[in-house]
Design an enzyme around this catalytic site. Structure first.
Site, PDB file in Angstrom:
ATOM      1  N   LYS A 148     -12.862 -10.162  -4.821  1.00  0.00           N
ATOM      2  CA  LYS A 148     -11.439  -9.946  -5.038  1.00  0.00           C
ATOM      3  C   LYS A 148     -10.755  -9.720  -3.695  1.00  0.00           C
ATOM      4  O   LYS A 148     -11.443  -9.401  -2.709  1.00  0.00           O
ATOM      5  CB  LYS A 148     -11.227  -8.780  -6.005  1.00  0.00           C
ATOM      6  CG  LYS A 148     -11.695  -7.405  -5.484  1.00  0.00           C
ATOM      7  CD  LYS A 148     -10.580  -6.644  -4.802  1.00  0.00           C
ATOM      8  CE  LYS A 148     -10.964  -5.277  -4.349  1.00  0.00           C
ATOM      9  NZ  LYS A 148      -9.968  -4.598  -3.530  1.00  0.00           N
ATOM     10  N   LYS A 182     -20.302  -0.652 -12.751  1.00  0.00           N
ATOM     11  CA  LYS A 182     -20.637   0.766 -12.794  1.00  0.00           C
ATOM     12  C   LYS A 182     -21.268   1.136 -14.137  1.00  0.00           C
ATOM     13  O   LYS A 182     -20.792   0.721 -15.198  1.00  0.00           O
ATOM     14  CB  LYS A 182     -19.375   1.608 -12.602  1.00  0.00           C
ATOM     15  CG  LYS A 182     -18.801   1.621 -11.201  1.00  0.00           C
ATOM     16  CD  LYS A 182     -17.455   2.333 -11.227  1.00  0.00           C
ATOM     17  CE  LYS A 182     -16.959   2.648  -9.825  1.00  0.00           C
ATOM     18  NZ  LYS A 182     -17.638   3.805  -9.276  1.00  0.00           N
ATOM     19  N   GLU A 216      -7.314   8.077  -4.058  1.00  0.00           N
ATOM     20  CA  GLU A 216      -8.253   8.050  -2.939  1.00  0.00           C
ATOM     21  C   GLU A 216      -7.760   8.998  -1.844  1.00  0.00           C
ATOM     22  O   GLU A 216      -6.552   9.113  -1.616  1.00  0.00           O
ATOM     23  CB  GLU A 216      -8.373   6.634  -2.363  1.00  0.00           C
ATOM     24  CG  GLU A 216      -8.909   5.603  -3.334  1.00  0.00           C
ATOM     25  CD  GLU A 216      -9.008   4.238  -2.694  1.00  0.00           C
ATOM     26  OE1 GLU A 216     -10.142   3.789  -2.430  1.00  0.00           O
ATOM     27  OE2 GLU A 216      -7.956   3.620  -2.444  1.00  0.00           O
ATOM     28  N   ASP A 235      -4.379  -4.619  -4.255  1.00  0.00           N
ATOM     29  CA  ASP A 235      -5.721  -4.189  -3.870  1.00  0.00           C
ATOM     30  C   ASP A 235      -6.420  -3.426  -4.983  1.00  0.00           C
ATOM     31  O   ASP A 235      -7.635  -3.563  -5.164  1.00  0.00           O
ATOM     32  CB  ASP A 235      -5.633  -3.310  -2.623  1.00  0.00           C
ATOM     33  CG  ASP A 235      -7.000  -2.872  -2.123  1.00  0.00           C
ATOM     34  OD1 ASP A 235      -7.915  -3.711  -2.080  1.00  0.00           O
ATOM     35  OD2 ASP A 235      -7.157  -1.690  -1.777  1.00  0.00           O
ATOM     36  N   HIS A 240      -8.870  -3.876  -9.864  1.00  0.00           N
ATOM     37  CA  HIS A 240      -9.766  -2.906 -10.481  1.00  0.00           C
ATOM     38  C   HIS A 240      -9.210  -2.278 -11.759  1.00  0.00           C
ATOM     39  O   HIS A 240      -9.852  -2.285 -12.809  1.00  0.00           O
ATOM     40  CB  HIS A 240     -10.085  -1.788  -9.496  1.00  0.00           C
ATOM     41  CG  HIS A 240     -10.837  -2.245  -8.295  1.00  0.00           C
ATOM     42  ND1 HIS A 240     -11.908  -3.107  -8.361  1.00  0.00           N
ATOM     43  CD2 HIS A 240     -10.680  -1.948  -6.979  1.00  0.00           C
ATOM     44  CE1 HIS A 240     -12.377  -3.317  -7.134  1.00  0.00           C
ATOM     45  NE2 HIS A 240     -11.655  -2.635  -6.286  1.00  0.00           N
ATOM     46  N   LYS A 326      -3.611   5.700  -1.423  1.00  0.00           N
ATOM     47  CA  LYS A 326      -4.332   6.207  -0.255  1.00  0.00           C
ATOM     48  C   LYS A 326      -3.802   7.592   0.120  1.00  0.00           C
ATOM     49  O   LYS A 326      -2.649   7.920  -0.136  1.00  0.00           O
ATOM     50  CB  LYS A 326      -4.159   5.261   0.939  1.00  0.00           C
ATOM     51  CG  LYS A 326      -4.617   3.833   0.699  1.00  0.00           C
ATOM     52  CD  LYS A 326      -6.117   3.734   0.638  1.00  0.00           C
ATOM     53  CE  LYS A 326      -6.571   2.279   0.589  1.00  0.00           C
ATOM     54  NZ  LYS A 326      -8.038   2.163   0.414  1.00  0.00           N
TER      55      LYS A 326
END
Length: 480
Positions: A148, A182, A216, A235, A240, A326
């Site tokens: 990705k 996962k 994050e 991103d 995701h 972030k």
């Protein structure tokens, strides 16, 4: 499980960060566990200007495993793995060294060895690498893993699909998202489909809202060139988080084979309503524009929170709140399903009270090894009938042998060698997601600043989720 057939695995971008941190250590871990084929060879590749000798590539691999692997690269297991490594540089006009390395690896394995190409390269390089594989004949009968982000909007995703389909059949394309490998994400299906306690309530009649939250604490970590052209929406959210949404929201497939499983996920993506700019918050942490490689007037978001709707019978009217960014207060990977309150309450905490809406929910932490919590109200000991918040919790690390678990990339590489596409994304699903995001990408809302170490731009983020509350940060009362 049945071990895959003998394989030549080719890592494009073998000198890059992803290969160093994840792919090479992951392959060694699979070898140690006895899960790689009886016969395998790993060929590293990069453009000619980054070419390595076989010996230098082995030293590169040793350093990667030493730094990022779970065990020290030593002993007979490492010796066998190291012996399987070689390197072949490749440019579109000069594929010779790569062809020689692949043919040498195939001769060492004998007839019948399969080929798997892993494109751990920047997205702009995908077309050139795919064309090289087609022109050289290496693509024939081979599988390919593509990283990705798969495109940056609907038009580029369609163009990339056409480019890849010109060389590879869809049955041989493995668009990878390591979140889907996962153990804790796979466990969502087991939680729902294997338990009569949960599947009957997994719908709009019993669930008021769903949150998928991946904050994050890290910043750019030297990835400014990539991140400036991507941002949090492309991103994390489109790739995701919406993929995880597909697992949470899909209808039960008839079986867990790849075709039926991916059909149900694609139905969810097809049912996504176009995401309105008014249903999104974009933020940028203070100091981002001073990061090395970032434009002084950058409009790239480092934070995104969205309200997404799935327009089908199961989920009509249920908002899905997605958040990632972030330099936030914590690193977490959490799904929260808010449960409807009882129609009547006789316990002194009437409908709409914060303590009720917080207490009734299912929480899934999918940061490996992960845990599942059920939060509810129970009687507080004493002479009166008062209720308080209680919790039951299942923790993977306490309940099963963790040594049997695989990291996301390890599981998915193994599946790709076996030809199992269950946990990989499909071309039409990718295009439906980009189509839903088109209004947001065309007219993004303005950037809002936020301080590093917080939960993003306030009060806008909390207002987006109203009348519900974000599970994170975990707190007993939303007024805190």
């Amino acid at each position: 499980m049945t071990r895959p057939d003998d394989h030549v695995i080719v890592l494009f971008g073998a000198t890059g960060d992803l290969a160093r941190r994840k792919l090479i250590p992951g392959l060694f871990n699979l070898a140690r566990a006895g899960l790689l084929p009886d016969g395998y060879r790993i060929v590293g590749s990069a453009p000619t200007r980054f070419a390595l000798t076989d010996g230098a590539f082995r030293e590169h691999a040793r350093a990667a495993v030493s730094t990022f692997g779970p065990t020290v690269p030593a002993g007979p297991e490492w010796n066998a793995f190291e012996e399987a490594l070689s390197f072949g540089a490749a440019d579109p006009s000069q594929p010779g060294p790569l062809l020689d390395a692949v043919r040498g690896a195939e001769r060492a394995l004998g007839r019948g060895a399969r080929r798997l190409f892993h494109l751990a390269v920047p997205p702009p390089a995908f077309p050139a690498v795919v064309a090289l594989l087609g022109d050289s004949g290496l693509a024939q009968g081979s599988n390919v893993i593509i990283e990705k982000p798969f495109g940056v909007d609907l038009e580029s995703a369609r163009s990339l699909n056409e480019t890849v389909h010109a060389v590879f059949d869809e049955s041989r394309i493995f668009r990878i998202d390591h979140f889907l490998g996962k153990e804790s994400v796979d466990n969502i299906l087991a939680l729902r489909l294997a338990n009569s306690l949960f599947e009957p309530i997994w719908n709009r009649d019993h669930i008021t809202h769903v949150q998928i939250d991946v904050p994050e604490t890290i910043g750019l970590e030297g990835r400014a060139q990539f991140y400036e052209g991507t941002g949090a929406v492309r991103d994390m959210i489109v790739t995701h988080l919406i993929q995880v949404l597909g697992i949470v929201a899909m209808d039960p497939p008839g079986t867990l084979d790849a075709h039926r499983l991916r059909d149900e996920k694609v139905k969810v993506f097809e049912a996504l309503r176009p995401i309105r700019p008014s249903h999104a918050i974009r933020g940028q942490y203070e100091g981002y524009r001073q990061e090395p490689g970032v434009a002084p007037d950058s409009q790239t978001e480092t934070f995104a929170a969205l309200r997404v709707e799935v327009d089908n019978w199961r989920w009509a009217g249920v908002p899905f709140y997605l958040r990632s960014g972030k330099r936030l207060a914590e690193h977490r990977e959490t799904i929260t399903l808010g449960l409807r309150e009882p129609a009547m309450s006789m316990f002194g905490t009437g409908p709409g009270r914060p303590e009720r809406s917080i207490a009734n929910r299912i929480v899934i932490d999918f940061a490996d090894p992960g845990w599942i919590g059920l939060e509810f109200l129970a009687k507080v000991p004493g002479p009166t009938m008062n209720v308080g918040r209680a919790r039951m919790e299942f923790r993977y690390g306490d309940s099963f042998c963790r040594s049997h678990g695989l990291q996301g990339y390890e599981r998915l590489i193994l599946d790709a060698m076996s030809g199992d596409q269950s946990l990989f994304t499909r071309a039409d699903g990718i295009e439906y997601i980009w189509a839903a995001g088109a209004p947001l990408l065309a007219t993004p809302p303005p950037l809002l600043p936020y301080a590093p170490g917080t939960w993003g731009p306030q009060p806008a983020v909390d207002q987006l989720a109203a009348p519900h509350y974000w599970y994170l940060p975990e707190r007993s009362d939303p007024s805190e």
